[in-house]
Motif scaffolding. Structure first.
Motif, PDB file in Angstrom:
ATOM      1  N   PRO A 303      51.943  45.689   6.113  1.00 16.27           N
ATOM      2  CA  PRO A 303      53.172  45.069   5.595  1.00 16.27           C
ATOM      3  C   PRO A 303      53.591  45.686   4.267  1.00 16.27           C
ATOM      4  CG  PRO A 303      51.608  43.399   6.327  1.00 16.27           C
ATOM      5  CD  PRO A 303      50.876  44.702   6.344  1.00 16.27           C
ATOM      6  N   GLY A 304      54.884  46.064   4.168  1.00 18.44           N
ATOM      7  CA  GLY A 304      55.429  46.603   2.935  1.00 18.44           C
ATOM      8  C   GLY A 304      55.130  48.063   2.678  1.00 18.44           C
ATOM      9  N   GLU A 305      54.314  48.722   3.518  1.00 17.84           N
ATOM     10  CA  GLU A 305      53.948  50.120   3.269  1.00 17.84           C
ATOM     11  C   GLU A 305      54.964  51.100   3.865  1.00 17.84           C
ATOM     12  OE1 GLU A 305      50.013  50.880   4.618  1.00 17.84           O
ATOM     13  OE2 GLU A 305      49.149  49.155   3.586  1.00 17.84           O
ATOM     14  N   GLY A 306      55.700  50.668   4.884  1.00 17.17           N
ATOM     15  CA  GLY A 306      56.688  51.528   5.528  1.00 17.17           C
ATOM     16  C   GLY A 306      58.108  51.057   5.241  1.00 17.17           C
ATOM     17  N   LEU A 363      56.956  50.130   9.820  1.00 17.42           N
ATOM     18  CA  LEU A 363      57.059  51.433  10.473  1.00 17.42           C
ATOM     19  C   LEU A 363      57.597  52.460   9.495  1.00 17.42           C
ATOM     20  CD1 LEU A 363      58.693  50.318  13.865  1.00 17.42           C
ATOM     21  CD2 LEU A 363      56.265  50.584  13.346  1.00 17.42           C
ATOM     22  N   ASP A 364      57.125  53.688   9.660  1.00 14.18           N
ATOM     23  CA  ASP A 364      57.641  54.791   8.857  1.00 14.18           C
ATOM     24  C   ASP A 364      57.660  56.051   9.726  1.00 14.18           C
ATOM     25  OD1 ASP A 364      58.732  56.069   6.693  1.00 14.18           O
ATOM     26  OD2 ASP A 364      57.244  55.286   5.281  1.00 14.18           O
ATOM     27  N   TYR A 365      58.296  57.113   9.216  1.00 11.62           N
ATOM     28  CA  TYR A 365      58.488  58.314  10.016  1.00 11.62           C
ATOM     29  C   TYR A 365      58.925  59.447   9.111  1.00 11.62           C
ATOM     30  CZ  TYR A 365      63.108  56.493   9.301  1.00 11.62           C
ATOM     31  OH  TYR A 365      64.215  55.994   8.690  1.00 11.62           O
ATOM     32  N   ASP A 366      58.931  60.640   9.647  1.00 16.23           N
ATOM     33  CA  ASP A 366      59.465  61.817   8.971  1.00 16.23           C
ATOM     34  C   ASP A 366      60.935  61.950   9.375  1.00 16.23           C
ATOM     35  OD1 ASP A 366      60.220  64.417   8.188  1.00 16.23           O
ATOM     36  OD2 ASP A 366      58.163  65.138   8.373  1.00 16.23           O
ATOM     37  N   ALA A 367      61.802  62.121   8.406  1.00 20.20           N
ATOM     38  CA  ALA A 367      63.238  62.209   8.698  1.00 20.20           C
ATOM     39  C   ALA A 367      63.562  63.357   9.641  1.00 20.20           C
ATOM     40  CB  ALA A 367      64.020  62.362   7.394  1.00 20.20           C
ATOM     41  N   ASP A 368      62.732  64.429   9.666  1.00 16.96           N
ATOM     42  CA  ASP A 368      62.983  65.569  10.562  1.00 16.96           C
ATOM     43  C   ASP A 368      62.791  65.196  12.029  1.00 16.96           C
ATOM     44  OD1 ASP A 368      63.558  67.216   8.433  1.00 16.96           O
ATOM     45  OD2 ASP A 368      61.509  67.976   8.258  1.00 16.96           O
ATOM     46  N   ASP A 369      62.111  64.091  12.300  1.00 19.95           N
ATOM     47  CA  ASP A 369      61.864  63.671  13.682  1.00 19.95           C
ATOM     48  C   ASP A 369      62.971  62.778  14.231  1.00 19.95           C
ATOM     49  OD1 ASP A 369      59.427  65.014  13.786  1.00 19.95           O
ATOM     50  OD2 ASP A 369      58.343  63.323  12.902  1.00 19.95           O
TER      51      ASP A 369
END
Length: 382
Positions: A303-306, A363-369
């Motif tokens: 929680p809160g990390e992404g 959830l988090d991600y790389d913007a290039d994806d």
């Protein structure tokens, strides 16, 4: 071996247009898969290649020569049907040898008594017997040669149908959903056998299926169709990584690509007012888009990390991997965030992950994806 070219080909049945406009080229020796949902025109295209269905308009070319009016025999194709189409009264040996016998048949062989004698003699002819035995050994059917189809399993019947197609040594193989009647284990086995067969014979294969796993694992190129229209042509990697539109994005992949409504505001991408990512290239200042990302490209964090708060709604443990279904929120739960009406967002992680339904995460991600699609026509933004 022929290279096939479709030039503005269409097919209609009365007032119903099954294939609107089809333009494509099938290269010599490749394994091409026609992929799409039921009713999109895949099998109709295959029948037009074989000469079993007429072309309503346009041209089909074999090595640059228009073949619209060619008889099926002149095209030199082998057709493997979805339902095997084996002769129940004939043995496996006789089923495999049937195309060779028919090639050697004469008109007078059709007389009742002559027919039986001629068929028996042709079955014993050295070249036919040798060719039949060679193909049977290649597909591990030699112990079954004297059995009839009723005593065979589904996988064995499918191999007999393949052997019958191979025995003529055609220049082009057409396979119409040949694995749809098999169970999961046999489908996996037959996928490997058909792929190995393609590498061994080096001929052109055109394979029809609605199963994206078959297409992705077997094809050198894929043509994706929907409602009689080509959606995308490319290699499995190209189609998976760079889908042309939202239909392809959701049709290929399991779970499919996550598609979430979003908007562009002042060169930033926002999801219901929440900043999602800075955009690397200039785009219109205000535009509604669809945010797309593959499940394996998402990172599941605490929680809160992404960037995206997303409580867990579904957990699917598949052994080698775990699929987590989450629902996005506009803010953290402690900040009275509310769930968005976007459906489930899936995350795929390797191995066993201990998650419980209702558990808080982000959830988090790389913007290039991230891929962006136009809201109105579904096309991917370049």
């Amino acid at each position: 071996m022929p290279a096939l070219t479709f030039r503005n080909v269409s097919k209609t049945f009365g007032d119903n247009t099954v294939i609107k406009t089809f333009d494509a080229e099938i290269h010599d020796g490749e394994f091409l898969v026609l992929l799409g949902p039921s009713g999109c025109g895949k099998s109709t295209l295959l029948r037009m290649i074989a000469g079993l269905s007429d072309i309503s308009s346009g041209d089909l070319l074999f090595n640059g020569e228009v073949a619209n009016d060619w008889q099926p025999k002149k095209r030199g194709v082998a057709f493997v049907f979805q339902t095997y189409a084996l002769y129940p009264h004939a043995t496996v040996r006789e089923n495999i040898a049937f195309p060779l016998i028919m090639d050697a048949f004469r008109k007078w062989y059709h007389l009742p008594v002559v027919n039986m004698i001629a068929r028996a003699r042709l079955m014993k002819r050295a070249d036919i017997a040798e060719r039949t035995l060679k193909i049977a050994r290649q597909l591990e059917l030699e112990p079954l040669l004297d059995r009839r189809p009723a005593s065979l399993s589904g996988g064995q019947r499918q191999r007999v149908a393949l052997a019958r197609a191979l025995v003529r040594n055609p220049s082009l193989y057409l396979l119409d959903e040949p694995l749809s009647n098999l169970d999961a284990k046999l489908r996996t086995q037959m996928r490997s056998e058909i792929s190995a067969l393609h590498h061994k014979v080096g001929k052109t294969f055109v394979y029809v299926t609605h199963d994206q796993v078959e297409a992705m694992t077997m094809a050198s190129r894929i043509i994706i169709m929907n409602k009689g229209v080509v959606q995308q042509v490319g290699t499995p990697d190209e189609i998976y990584d760079q889908p042309a539109n939202t239909f392809v994005a959701q049709f290929v992949g399991s779970p499919p690509m996550n598609l979430i409504p979003a908007s562009i505001r002042d060169d930033t991408l926002k999801l219901s007012g929440k900043l999602v990512a800075d955009l690397p290239a200039p785009l219109p200042k205000r535009r509604e888009v669809t945010f797309g990302i593959r499940p394996e490209k998402l990172s599941l964090l605490g929680p809160g990390e992404g960037r995206l708060p997303a409580p867990v709604s579904v957990v699917e443990r598949l052994g080698a991997e775990t699929v987590i279904g989450c629902r996005l929120m506009t803010g953290d739960e402690e900040d009275d965030g509310r769930l968005l009406e976007t459906g489930l967002v899936f995350v795929r992680v390797s191995g066993h992950l201990r998650m419980e339904i209702g558990q808080s995460c982000s959830l988090d991600y790389d913007a290039d994806d991230v891929l962006l699609f136009d809201v109105e026509n579904g096309q991917r933004l370049k």
